[in-house]
Design an enzyme around this catalytic site. Sequence first.
Site, mmCIF file in Angstrom:
data_model
loop_
_atom_site.group_PDB
_atom_site.id
_atom_site.type_symbol
_atom_site.label_atom_id
_atom_site.label_comp_id
_atom_site.label_asym_id
_atom_site.label_seq_id
_atom_site.Cartn_x
_atom_site.Cartn_y
_atom_site.Cartn_z
ATOM 1 N N HIS A 18 0.740 -1.252 0.000
ATOM 2 C CA HIS A 18 0.000 0.000 0.000
ATOM 3 C C HIS A 18 0.779 1.319 0.000
ATOM 4 C CE1 HIS A 18 -2.677 -3.200 0.468
ATOM 5 N NE2 HIS A 18 -3.021 -3.067 1.739
ATOM 6 N N HIS A 106 5.576 -4.567 -5.428
ATOM 7 C CA HIS A 106 4.327 -4.133 -6.071
ATOM 8 C C HIS A 106 4.621 -3.587 -7.470
ATOM 9 C CE1 HIS A 106 2.609 -4.921 -2.271
ATOM 10 N NE2 HIS A 106 1.602 -4.078 -2.332
ATOM 11 N N HIS A 178 1.497 -7.482 -8.798
ATOM 12 C CA HIS A 178 2.101 -8.664 -8.176
ATOM 13 C C HIS A 178 1.084 -9.773 -7.909
ATOM 14 C CE1 HIS A 178 0.653 -5.947 -5.082
ATOM 15 N NE2 HIS A 178 0.659 -6.927 -4.194
ATOM 16 N N GLN A 187 -3.847 -4.282 -7.969
ATOM 17 C CA GLN A 187 -4.145 -3.301 -6.928
ATOM 18 C C GLN A 187 -3.952 -1.896 -7.499
ATOM 19 O OE1 GLN A 187 -1.781 -4.089 -3.450
ATOM 20 N NE2 GLN A 187 -2.732 -6.085 -3.075
ATOM 21 N N TYR A 189 -3.962 2.113 -6.919
ATOM 22 C CA TYR A 189 -3.819 3.175 -5.926
ATOM 23 C C TYR A 189 -3.945 4.511 -6.653
ATOM 24 C CZ TYR A 189 -1.801 -0.665 -3.258
ATOM 25 O OH TYR A 189 -1.592 -1.865 -2.632
#
Length: 376
Positions: A18, A106, A178, A187, A189
């Site tokens: 994150h 990531h 990943h 993911q 962001y």
Amino acid sequence: MFSSAVLLSATLGFVRAHTIFQRVHVNGVDQGYLNGVRYPSYNGPITNVTDPSVICNGGPNTLVTPFSQTIINVPAGGTFVAEWHHGLQPNGYDPTDPADPIDPSHLGPVMAYMAAVPSALQTDVTGLKWFKIWEDGFDGTNWGVTRLVSAEGLQTFTIPSCIPPGNYFLRAEIIALHGASTYPGAQLYMECAQINVTGGGTAKPATVSFPGAYAGTDPYVQLQWSACRLLLLMLLLVTTLLSGITINIYYPAVTNYTIPGPPVFTCDGSSATTSATGATSTTTTTTSKAATTTTTSKATTTTTTKVRIVLSESGLSYRGGNAELLLNQATTTTTTPASTATGTVPEYGQVGGTFCINFYEPSFDQSFVCSDSAVD
């Protein structure tokens, strides 16, 4: 051994996780911690590309309200830096945190979009029209995220000099791949900054919508070949020319990844890919020629598809709303359609045998009919 190492790396990445975009720099001037940025209190990702939270975050990562009442002035053509960190960090980069600005596992692309708005203080971000102004993907060796980590979280790019003055949302984004071998796994962001562009021009960039610019099925490429001797090449193309949201970046090894979303808008109309480290950026520009378009149909077995293709010096290039496929080849043979009708079709090339390439692109509104005999 390889599989175990990959799984361990991915697992550690999920644990550390994150990132949050939380500070803006304009032409080298720090605009202040959390100033003019809509940010969440939690640094988690969005994994559903159809969720409205993919616009400026929110949803599972509740945005902190009231929003900042600052609108950051940015001159057209100016240098913009979006600063990312693992958590909300008023003191900036933390060298003691191995996951700052984001865990190095990531891997994936880094991007920036803009959308014109009546007021950058408006609360509603739905229904906006976004254009991509910068991207940094995979260069054959390293990913954009790797360069972002090396730059200690500083994502540096240039605001287009030709866009009209006025208020905009600037959407900075990272897509971590990943865990993207299945959907939902990538993911995403993103946060949005509230800016006011000064100077500029009258350009009208082509736009996309969020949600809508990405699909969980990216990439979807179907190849039909009538030459059995090209089976190995087909498999190579399918496994190496990958793009978008769903991809296994560990095996087989990625050699060519196309960043999801539209092409980067440039003031000269070319297609540009830009990567930056710290406060320095470099740009490589490739100009493609649009192919003459018609529609060809034959009585043989056909497949209707939706596609946009341009023919460039490097080979056959496809870019729809979600992906781009490049077939780099030594020579390209253009076939003239036998009959025409209402609609569009690209020029296409032949690589050592009779074949047909069918693309599925649900967000693009032009179609053509293709069959394996169409390139005999």
